[in-house]
Scaffold this motif. Structure first.
Motif, mmCIF file in Angstrom:
data_model
loop_
_atom_site.group_PDB
_atom_site.id
_atom_site.type_symbol
_atom_site.label_atom_id
_atom_site.label_comp_id
_atom_site.label_asym_id
_atom_site.label_seq_id
_atom_site.Cartn_x
_atom_site.Cartn_y
_atom_site.Cartn_z
ATOM 1 N N MET A 144 0.831 -1.213 0.000
ATOM 2 C CA MET A 144 0.000 0.000 0.000
ATOM 3 C C MET A 144 0.864 1.261 0.000
ATOM 4 S SD MET A 144 -3.168 -0.933 2.467
ATOM 5 C CE MET A 144 -4.482 -0.031 1.680
ATOM 6 N N VAL A 145 1.933 1.234 0.773
ATOM 7 C CA VAL A 145 2.855 2.374 0.802
ATOM 8 C C VAL A 145 3.495 2.550 -0.576
ATOM 9 C CG1 VAL A 145 5.057 3.187 1.759
ATOM 10 C CG2 VAL A 145 3.283 2.286 3.286
ATOM 11 N N ALA A 146 3.908 1.446 -1.180
ATOM 12 C CA ALA A 146 4.546 1.513 -2.492
ATOM 13 C C ALA A 146 3.600 2.085 -3.548
ATOM 14 C CB ALA A 146 5.035 0.127 -2.916
ATOM 15 N N LEU A 147 2.408 1.515 -3.658
ATOM 16 C CA LEU A 147 1.471 1.959 -4.697
ATOM 17 C C LEU A 147 0.920 3.357 -4.416
ATOM 18 C CD1 LEU A 147 -0.440 -1.379 -5.368
ATOM 19 C CD2 LEU A 147 1.274 -0.275 -6.831
ATOM 20 N N GLY A 148 0.581 3.619 -3.163
ATOM 21 C CA GLY A 148 0.054 4.937 -2.825
ATOM 22 C C GLY A 148 1.091 6.031 -2.993
ATOM 23 N N GLY A 149 2.294 5.779 -2.518
ATOM 24 C CA GLY A 149 3.360 6.767 -2.661
ATOM 25 C C GLY A 149 3.727 7.000 -4.113
ATOM 26 N N LEU A 150 3.794 5.933 -4.875
ATOM 27 C CA LEU A 150 4.109 6.052 -6.297
ATOM 28 C C LEU A 150 3.053 6.873 -7.020
ATOM 29 C CD1 LEU A 150 6.048 4.969 -8.576
ATOM 30 C CD2 LEU A 150 4.320 3.218 -8.929
ATOM 31 N N SER A 151 1.801 6.569 -6.738
ATOM 32 C CA SER A 151 0.696 7.296 -7.351
ATOM 33 C C SER A 151 0.732 8.775 -6.964
ATOM 34 C CB SER A 151 -0.628 6.665 -6.925
ATOM 35 O OG SER A 151 -1.705 7.340 -7.493
ATOM 36 N N ASP A 152 0.971 9.048 -5.693
ATOM 37 C CA ASP A 152 1.051 10.443 -5.243
ATOM 38 C C ASP A 152 2.163 11.196 -5.961
ATOM 39 O OD1 ASP A 152 -1.064 9.991 -3.563
ATOM 40 O OD2 ASP A 152 0.121 10.032 -1.711
ATOM 41 N N CYS A 153 3.303 10.552 -6.130
ATOM 42 C CA CYS A 153 4.413 11.192 -6.843
ATOM 43 C C CYS A 153 4.028 11.509 -8.287
ATOM 44 C CB CYS A 153 5.652 10.301 -6.823
ATOM 45 S SG CYS A 153 6.421 10.167 -5.205
ATOM 46 N N ALA A 154 3.389 10.564 -8.961
ATOM 47 C CA ALA A 154 2.995 10.758 -10.358
ATOM 48 C C ALA A 154 1.990 11.890 -10.513
ATOM 49 C CB ALA A 154 2.414 9.462 -10.920
ATOM 50 N N VAL A 155 1.135 12.041 -9.528
ATOM 51 C CA VAL A 155 0.041 13.002 -9.633
ATOM 52 C C VAL A 155 0.390 14.371 -9.049
ATOM 53 C CG1 VAL A 155 -2.323 13.448 -8.849
ATOM 54 C CG2 VAL A 155 -1.707 11.193 -9.698
ATOM 55 N N MET A 156 1.144 14.406 -7.971
ATOM 56 C CA MET A 156 1.301 15.647 -7.218
ATOM 57 C C MET A 156 2.604 16.414 -7.454
ATOM 58 S SD MET A 156 -1.648 15.394 -5.975
ATOM 59 C CE MET A 156 -1.751 16.834 -4.945
ATOM 60 N N ILE A 157 3.645 15.766 -7.903
ATOM 61 C CA ILE A 157 4.928 16.467 -8.068
ATOM 62 C C ILE A 157 5.016 17.034 -9.481
ATOM 63 C CG2 ILE A 157 7.436 16.249 -8.060
ATOM 64 C CD1 ILE A 157 7.133 14.086 -5.904
ATOM 65 N N ASP A 158 5.113 18.356 -9.549
ATOM 66 C CA ASP A 158 5.115 19.051 -10.842
ATOM 67 C C ASP A 158 6.468 19.618 -11.253
ATOM 68 O OD1 ASP A 158 2.403 18.853 -11.529
ATOM 69 O OD2 ASP A 158 1.887 20.560 -10.269
ATOM 70 N N HIS A 159 7.304 19.869 -10.325
ATOM 71 C CA HIS A 159 8.484 20.694 -10.577
ATOM 72 C C HIS A 159 9.735 19.931 -10.995
ATOM 73 C CE1 HIS A 159 8.361 19.495 -6.374
ATOM 74 N NE2 HIS A 159 9.679 19.551 -6.387
ATOM 75 N N GLU A 160 9.617 18.649 -11.271
ATOM 76 C CA GLU A 160 10.769 17.836 -11.666
ATOM 77 C C GLU A 160 10.550 17.249 -13.060
ATOM 78 O OE1 GLU A 160 13.468 17.705 -9.906
ATOM 79 O OE2 GLU A 160 12.619 18.738 -8.172
ATOM 80 N N PRO A 161 11.634 17.046 -13.800
ATOM 81 C CA PRO A 161 11.491 16.371 -15.101
ATOM 82 C C PRO A 161 10.884 14.981 -14.888
ATOM 83 C CG PRO A 161 13.699 17.300 -14.857
ATOM 84 C CD PRO A 161 13.017 17.430 -13.525
ATOM 85 N N VAL A 162 9.955 14.612 -15.745
ATOM 86 C CA VAL A 162 9.201 13.375 -15.547
ATOM 87 C C VAL A 162 10.109 12.147 -15.528
ATOM 88 C CG1 VAL A 162 8.566 13.032 -17.974
ATOM 89 C CG2 VAL A 162 7.114 12.105 -16.179
ATOM 90 N N SER A 163 11.146 12.121 -16.334
ATOM 91 C CA SER A 163 12.021 10.938 -16.346
ATOM 92 C C SER A 163 12.740 10.778 -15.011
ATOM 93 C CB SER A 163 13.022 11.013 -17.493
ATOM 94 O OG SER A 163 13.850 12.156 -17.351
ATOM 95 N N GLU A 164 13.185 11.886 -14.416
ATOM 96 C CA GLU A 164 13.849 11.822 -13.113
ATOM 97 C C GLU A 164 12.847 11.459 -12.016
ATOM 98 O OE1 GLU A 164 16.246 15.273 -12.220
ATOM 99 O OE2 GLU A 164 16.877 15.401 -14.328
ATOM 100 N N LEU A 165 11.666 12.046 -12.093
ATOM 101 C CA LEU A 165 10.622 11.755 -11.120
ATOM 102 C C LEU A 165 10.243 10.276 -11.178
ATOM 103 C CD1 LEU A 165 8.476 12.554 -9.047
ATOM 104 C CD2 LEU A 165 7.020 13.261 -10.971
ATOM 105 N N ARG A 166 10.062 9.770 -12.381
ATOM 106 C CA ARG A 166 9.679 8.365 -12.556
ATOM 107 C C ARG A 166 10.735 7.441 -11.948
ATOM 108 N NH1 ARG A 166 10.055 3.756 -15.842
ATOM 109 N NH2 ARG A 166 8.066 2.917 -16.584
ATOM 110 N N ALA A 167 11.984 7.697 -12.275
ATOM 111 C CA ALA A 167 13.059 6.837 -11.768
ATOM 112 C C ALA A 167 13.099 6.854 -10.242
ATOM 113 C CB ALA A 167 14.405 7.288 -12.347
#
Length: 180
Positions: A144-167
Motif C-alpha cells: 500500500m505504501v509503495a502503490l500509494g506513494g508512487l501514485s502520489d508522486c505521479a500526480v502531485m509532483i510538478d516541478h521535476e522532469p518526468v524521467s527523473e521523477l519516474r526513476a
C-alpha cells in the motif's frame, strides 16, 4: 475564417470544464460558467454534452478505460517483474494526473462517479500481482505504501522532469516492498 470542427469544440469545452472544476470544484461549476469561459451559449454546450454529469463522465471515461485495460493486461501477463509493474503504474497515473487531481481535490467526483470503489479494485489487483493472494500484514502495508506513494508522486509532483521523477518514484516504491 474556417469553421471549427466539432471535435475541437468538444475538446475546448472539456478543457474549460477541467480548468473551472479545478478552480471552483465540480459542484460549484455550472454549464453556464463553462459557456461564459468559452464565450459560447449554453445551448452550444448542450449540443455536445447533455448535462454537467455527462461532461464530467467524458473527462473521466478515458482514465477509467485505461485503468481497466491496464489491470486486465497485467493479469494476463502475470507474473510481471515488480519494477516493471511499478513503472507502468507510474506512467498510467502520470498520464491521467489532471483528472486524478480533480477527483482528489473534489471528493464529490469520487462519489458521483463511483471512482473510489474502482480505484480500490484496481489497487487490489495490482497488490495481488506484487505480493500474492495471501500476503502477510507487513507485505500488505508495504504494498500500500509503495502503490500509494508512487501514485502520489505521479500526480502531485510538478516541478521535476518526468524521467527523473519516474526513476526516483519507482525506486522508492520498489524499496518500500522490502525486496532484496
Amino acid at each position: 475564417m474556417p469553421r471549427q470542427r466539432t471535435g475541437d469544440t468538444r475538446a475546448r469545452i472539456q478543457q474549460a470544464a477541467l480548468d473551472l472544476f479545478a478552480e471552483r470544484g465540480v459542484r460549484q461549476t455550472s454549464l453556464r460558467d463553462i459557456a461564459e469561459r468559452l464565450g459560447v451559449t449554453k445551448p452550444a454546450l448542450y449540443y455536445h454534452f447533455a448535462s454537467r454529469e455527462d461532461l464530467l463522465n467524458s473527462l473521466v471515461e478515458p482514465m477509467v478505460k485505461d485503468f481497466e485495460a491496464y489491470a486486465a493486461e497485467l493479469r494476463a501477463a502475470a507474473p510481471i517483474q515488480p519494477k516493471e509493474l511499478l513503472g507502468s503504474y507510474f506512467d498510467l497515473g502520470y498520464r491521467h494526473r489532471t483528472v486524478i487531481r480533480l477527483a482528489i481535490r473534489d471528493l464529490s467526483v469520487l462519489q458521483e462517479l463511483n471512482l473510489a470503489d474502482r480505484f480500490i479494485e484496481w489497487r487490489g489487483a495490482l497488490g495481488e500481482l506484487l505480493v500474492g493472494s495471501n500476503p502477510s500484514l507487513s507485505d500488505v502495508v508495504r504494498c500500500m505504501v509503495a502503490l500509494g506513494g508512487l501514485s502520489d508522486c505521479a500526480v502531485m509532483i510538478d516541478h521535476e522532469p518526468v524521467s527523473e521523477l519516474r526513476a526516483a518514484a519507482v525506486e522508492a516504491a520498489y524499496d518500500s516492498l522490502g525486496r532484496p
